[in-house]
Design a protein around this motif. Structure first.
Motif, PDB file in Angstrom:
ATOM      1  N   HIS B  11       2.144   6.060   5.865  1.00  0.00           N
ATOM      2  CA  HIS B  11       0.706   5.866   5.812  1.00  0.00           C
ATOM      3  C   HIS B  11      -0.064   7.079   6.308  1.00  0.00           C
ATOM      4  O   HIS B  11      -1.086   7.450   5.747  1.00  0.00           O
ATOM      5  CB  HIS B  11       0.336   4.649   6.642  1.00  0.00           C
ATOM      6  CG  HIS B  11      -1.084   4.233   6.435  1.00  0.00           C
ATOM      7  ND1 HIS B  11      -1.462   3.449   5.382  1.00  0.00           N
ATOM      8  CD2 HIS B  11      -2.200   4.517   7.112  1.00  0.00           C
ATOM      9  CE1 HIS B  11      -2.761   3.255   5.442  1.00  0.00           C
ATOM     10  NE2 HIS B  11      -3.232   3.888   6.484  1.00  0.00           N
ATOM     11  N   ARG B 111      -6.352   3.993   0.939  1.00  0.00           N
ATOM     12  CA  ARG B 111      -7.308   3.132   0.218  1.00  0.00           C
ATOM     13  C   ARG B 111      -8.658   3.809   0.042  1.00  0.00           C
ATOM     14  O   ARG B 111      -9.467   3.374  -0.783  1.00  0.00           O
ATOM     15  CB  ARG B 111      -7.515   1.826   0.977  1.00  0.00           C
ATOM     16  CG  ARG B 111      -6.422   0.805   0.778  1.00  0.00           C
ATOM     17  CD  ARG B 111      -5.250   1.091   1.662  1.00  0.00           C
ATOM     18  NE  ARG B 111      -4.360  -0.063   1.797  1.00  0.00           N
ATOM     19  CZ  ARG B 111      -3.106  -0.074   1.403  1.00  0.00           C
ATOM     20  NH1 ARG B 111      -2.581   1.005   0.843  1.00  0.00           N
ATOM     21  NH2 ARG B 111      -2.356  -1.132   1.575  1.00  0.00           N
ATOM     22  N   SER B 258     -11.596   3.424   9.068  1.00  0.00           N
ATOM     23  CA  SER B 258     -11.094   2.543  10.118  1.00  0.00           C
ATOM     24  C   SER B 258     -10.664   1.186   9.537  1.00  0.00           C
ATOM     25  O   SER B 258      -9.699   0.586  10.004  1.00  0.00           O
ATOM     26  CB  SER B 258     -12.198   2.382  11.173  1.00  0.00           C
ATOM     27  OG  SER B 258     -12.177   1.123  11.734  1.00  0.00           O
ATOM     28  N   GLU B 259     -11.360   0.734   8.538  1.00  0.00           N
ATOM     29  CA  GLU B 259     -11.087  -0.581   7.960  1.00  0.00           C
ATOM     30  C   GLU B 259      -9.964  -0.572   6.928  1.00  0.00           C
ATOM     31  O   GLU B 259      -9.346  -1.604   6.663  1.00  0.00           O
ATOM     32  CB  GLU B 259     -12.359  -1.129   7.290  1.00  0.00           C
ATOM     33  CG  GLU B 259     -13.442  -1.553   8.261  1.00  0.00           C
ATOM     34  CD  GLU B 259     -13.148  -2.899   8.896  1.00  0.00           C
ATOM     35  OE1 GLU B 259     -12.384  -2.912   9.888  1.00  0.00           O
ATOM     36  OE2 GLU B 259     -13.645  -3.918   8.424  1.00  0.00           O
ATOM     37  N   ARG B 261      -6.956   0.287   6.715  1.00  0.00           N
ATOM     38  CA  ARG B 261      -5.602  -0.170   7.061  1.00  0.00           C
ATOM     39  C   ARG B 261      -5.536  -1.675   7.248  1.00  0.00           C
ATOM     40  O   ARG B 261      -4.463  -2.248   7.286  1.00  0.00           O
ATOM     41  CB  ARG B 261      -5.123   0.565   8.311  1.00  0.00           C
ATOM     42  CG  ARG B 261      -4.869   2.042   8.022  1.00  0.00           C
ATOM     43  CD  ARG B 261      -4.498   2.788   9.249  1.00  0.00           C
ATOM     44  NE  ARG B 261      -3.336   2.217   9.891  1.00  0.00           N
ATOM     45  CZ  ARG B 261      -3.022   2.415  11.160  1.00  0.00           C
ATOM     46  NH1 ARG B 261      -3.800   3.141  11.917  1.00  0.00           N
ATOM     47  NH2 ARG B 261      -1.939   1.888  11.677  1.00  0.00           N
ATOM     48  N   HIS B 262      -6.704  -2.300   7.391  1.00  0.00           N
ATOM     49  CA  HIS B 262      -6.712  -3.751   7.563  1.00  0.00           C
ATOM     50  C   HIS B 262      -6.957  -4.480   6.234  1.00  0.00           C
ATOM     51  O   HIS B 262      -7.014  -5.706   6.218  1.00  0.00           O
ATOM     52  CB  HIS B 262      -7.787  -4.142   8.578  1.00  0.00           C
ATOM     53  CG  HIS B 262      -7.518  -3.603   9.955  1.00  0.00           C
ATOM     54  ND1 HIS B 262      -6.679  -4.230  10.853  1.00  0.00           N
ATOM     55  CD2 HIS B 262      -7.944  -2.467  10.577  1.00  0.00           C
ATOM     56  CE1 HIS B 262      -6.619  -3.522  11.965  1.00  0.00           C
ATOM     57  NE2 HIS B 262      -7.371  -2.444  11.828  1.00  0.00           N
ATOM     58  N   LEU B 263      -7.132  -3.710   5.152  1.00  0.00           N
ATOM     59  CA  LEU B 263      -7.467  -4.358   3.877  1.00  0.00           C
ATOM     60  C   LEU B 263      -6.360  -5.305   3.421  1.00  0.00           C
ATOM     61  O   LEU B 263      -6.639  -6.340   2.811  1.00  0.00           O
ATOM     62  CB  LEU B 263      -7.739  -3.306   2.800  1.00  0.00           C
ATOM     63  CG  LEU B 263      -8.977  -2.419   3.015  1.00  0.00           C
ATOM     64  CD1 LEU B 263      -9.177  -1.484   1.829  1.00  0.00           C
ATOM     65  CD2 LEU B 263     -10.220  -3.257   3.231  1.00  0.00           C
ATOM     66  N   ALA B 264      -5.098  -4.941   3.715  1.00  0.00           N
ATOM     67  CA  ALA B 264      -3.997  -5.809   3.276  1.00  0.00           C
ATOM     68  C   ALA B 264      -4.026  -7.158   3.996  1.00  0.00           C
ATOM     69  O   ALA B 264      -3.426  -8.120   3.529  1.00  0.00           O
ATOM     70  CB  ALA B 264      -2.653  -5.118   3.519  1.00  0.00           C
ATOM     71  N   LYS B 265      -4.730  -7.240   5.125  1.00  0.00           N
ATOM     72  CA  LYS B 265      -4.807  -8.531   5.817  1.00  0.00           C
ATOM     73  C   LYS B 265      -5.747  -9.498   5.104  1.00  0.00           C
ATOM     74  O   LYS B 265      -5.620 -10.701   5.262  1.00  0.00           O
ATOM     75  CB  LYS B 265      -5.321  -8.316   7.251  1.00  0.00           C
ATOM     76  CG  LYS B 265      -4.338  -7.653   8.179  1.00  0.00           C
ATOM     77  CD  LYS B 265      -4.947  -7.562   9.574  1.00  0.00           C
ATOM     78  CE  LYS B 265      -3.992  -6.884  10.539  1.00  0.00           C
ATOM     79  NZ  LYS B 265      -4.617  -6.666  11.856  1.00  0.00           N
TER      80      LYS B 265
END
Lengths: 251, 267
Positions: B11, B111, B258-259, B261-265
């Protein structure tokens, strides 16, 4: 090739708003009320070069979440993780395939996003077509593929860039017998070269052939770690724990 | 306890600009195949699409409704054409989290490239829609002048503004997915809160001052200056939307990074 995985105190947290929709951390700050669930909590493990490790456990126990963290798709919210090696991952049956694209077009997209240059991706197309065994279907949209065909294409594309770390989430269970041999040969080749294979699933027969070691994941933590058959017997002998967590809600 | 990733994970592995460019092109090519299909019909669809979206309206204005003002069909085209790329990119960006769910859930890549790929895709569609401007100039017998060269920086500002807006748009889609229809309606209102239907020179009083707050006003007027009035755009017409775009990037790009990496959640 010296792949290795080292995880210490890993935690992955899922946040929900008042409507029980999953939200990102920034969005959670804008919400009046939030709740949280930990997909993984305080999980530690080490996997060395040449190790094949199976993740077994009930649905919702955290296997997929752990694989996604190892693949770099999900971030760690807590703890430390060190992954050495180039990953080739298949984390779902469609494995990133876009239904409107043909097998050829999907192969280019997957290999480029996997880190290959466009030129290299195009050079590898013939090899991917041959290894996947899709034949003329390689030129058809992925929407016309069966699950097994999707899995074949995605696996071939994922492993075409010489991965040192193969991550599989149940998808190998969609393979027919002929392609399972390809999978096993590829996995053995990676392991022999000092790479790592981590596979989750419920088909224990194929898992036992790929992975001498197993981790039993339960409630987002490692409940057992040891030789495959020993961990498997422990898992099958215990009462199935309640699936506690978010994957069912999230997906 | 240390949080997060080591630099050895895929990543955060440092890649060359060429690698990012390749990923951007691959994503845009996937978008283009999705939209225009493949084979010879692809070029025809690319050319016809802008006419299907806005051409009928412009023909209606030019030939059927006899409105006052200078070359009303061209004047409207100078607003409709740049607005199309803006609104289409916003629609695509807001829906990216759903449209590209399988990639987000399965692959580790930046992303941050997704909104940029959308803008690149829309740029190619936008290139075809520029022919509408040429058509309208021909209809009204307005020859291009040297000022038409200002079309180049004007188009550049349009693209930068669209790119910058695509990041907050995708974040909005991620954060407030249920509100996307309302957001798109609100964005369409921006067309009417700018000199979209009539030129700025035909709007008087306080409205004339207030409407300049909308960065689209400068963009629409810059197209009119270059193609309709035959003179260079006023500096504010390009600099204000450009500054607005840079401000959007300055605010939302770090948030997006910042966000991402949380998109997959939440995909």
């Amino acid at each position: 090739m010296t792949a290795s995985i080292s995880v210490r105190g890993l935690g992955v947290r899922f946040l929900f708003d008042s409507q029980r929709d999953l939200v990102t951390p920034m969005r959670a700050k804008l919400a009046l009320r939030t709740s949280e669930a930990w997909g993984l909590r305080d999980l530690s493990l080490d996997i060395g070069p040449g190790e094949g490790v199976a993740l077994i456990g009930a649905t919702g126990s955290g296997k997929t979440t752990l694989l996604r963290v190892l693949a770099g798709v999900l971030p760690a919210d807590e703890g430390e993780i060190r992954v050495e090696g180039r990953p080739g991952s298949m984390l779902s049956i469609d494995a990133g395939l876009l239904p409107t694209l043909t097998g050829r077009e999907n192969a280019v997209l997957l290999t480029v996003l996997g880190g290959a240059s466009r030129a290299r991706a195009k050079r590898q197309l013939d090899a991917i077509r041959e290894r996947s065994g899709l034949g003329d279907s390689f030129e058809l949209p992925a929407s016309s593929y069966s699950q097994g065909m999707c899995a074949r294409l995605a696996f071939t594309a994922a492993t075409e860039c010489d991965p040192e770390l193969i991550l599989l989430d149940e998808v190998h269970e969609a393979f027919d017998h002929a392609f399972r041999e390809v999978l096993e040969a590829t996995a053995q080749q990676v392991l022999a070269g000092g790479g790592i294979v981590v596979a989750a699933g419920h088909d224990h027969e194929i898992l036992s052939r790929l992975c001498p070691r197993a981790l039993l994941i339960s409630n987002g933590q490692i409940a057992d770690d040891g030789p495959f058959e020993q961990v498997r017997q422990g898992y099958l002998g215990e009462d199935s724990p309640e699936p506690r967590h978010v994957e069912g809600i999230a997906r | 306890m240390r949080l997060g990733w080591t630099a050895t994970t895929n990543h955060l592995r440092v890649r060359s600009p060429r690698a990012y460019w390749d990923m951007l092109i691959a994503l845009a090519m996937a978008d283009l195949r999705d939209r225009y299909g493949r084979g010879p019909a692809r070029a025809v669809k690319w050319l016809i699409d802008p006419y299907a979206v806005a051409g009928v309206y412009l023909i209606f204005v030019a030939f059927i409704v006899h409105r006052g003002g200078e070359a009303p069909g061209l004047s409207v085209a100078c607003a409709v054409v740049p607005f199309q790329i803006f609104i289409l990119a916003m629609m695509a960006a807001m829906r990216l989290i759903r449209e590209r769910r399988s990639l987000i859930l399965d692959l580790d890549f930046r992303r941050v490239l997704l909104p940029a790929a959308v803008t690149l895709t829309e740029t190619l569609g936008f290139a075809a829609s520029l022919s509408l401007l040429a058509l309208m100039m021909a209809v009204y017998g307005i020859p291009p002048t040297v000022a038409a060269l200002w079309l180049v920086p004007t188009v550049a500002v349009t693209l930068i503004f669209t790119l910058a807006s695509s990041y907050p748009a995708m974040l909005f889609g991620v954060w407030f997915g249920r509100l996307i229809p309302f957001a798109l309606s609100a964005l369409r209102i921006l067309y009417f809160l700018a000199p979209g239907v009539v030129a700025l020179s035909q709007i008087h009083g306080t409205a004339n001052e207030l409407i300049r707050i909308n960065p689209l006003t400068g963009i629409f007027e810059a197209y009119r200056d270059a193609l309709l009035y035959g003179h260079a755009p006023h500096a504010w017409e390009l600099l204000y939307p450009l500054a607005f775009a840079l401000a959007l990037l300055a605010v939302f790009l770090p948030i997006f990074r910042s966000e991402q990496r949380h998109l997959a959640k939440v995909a």
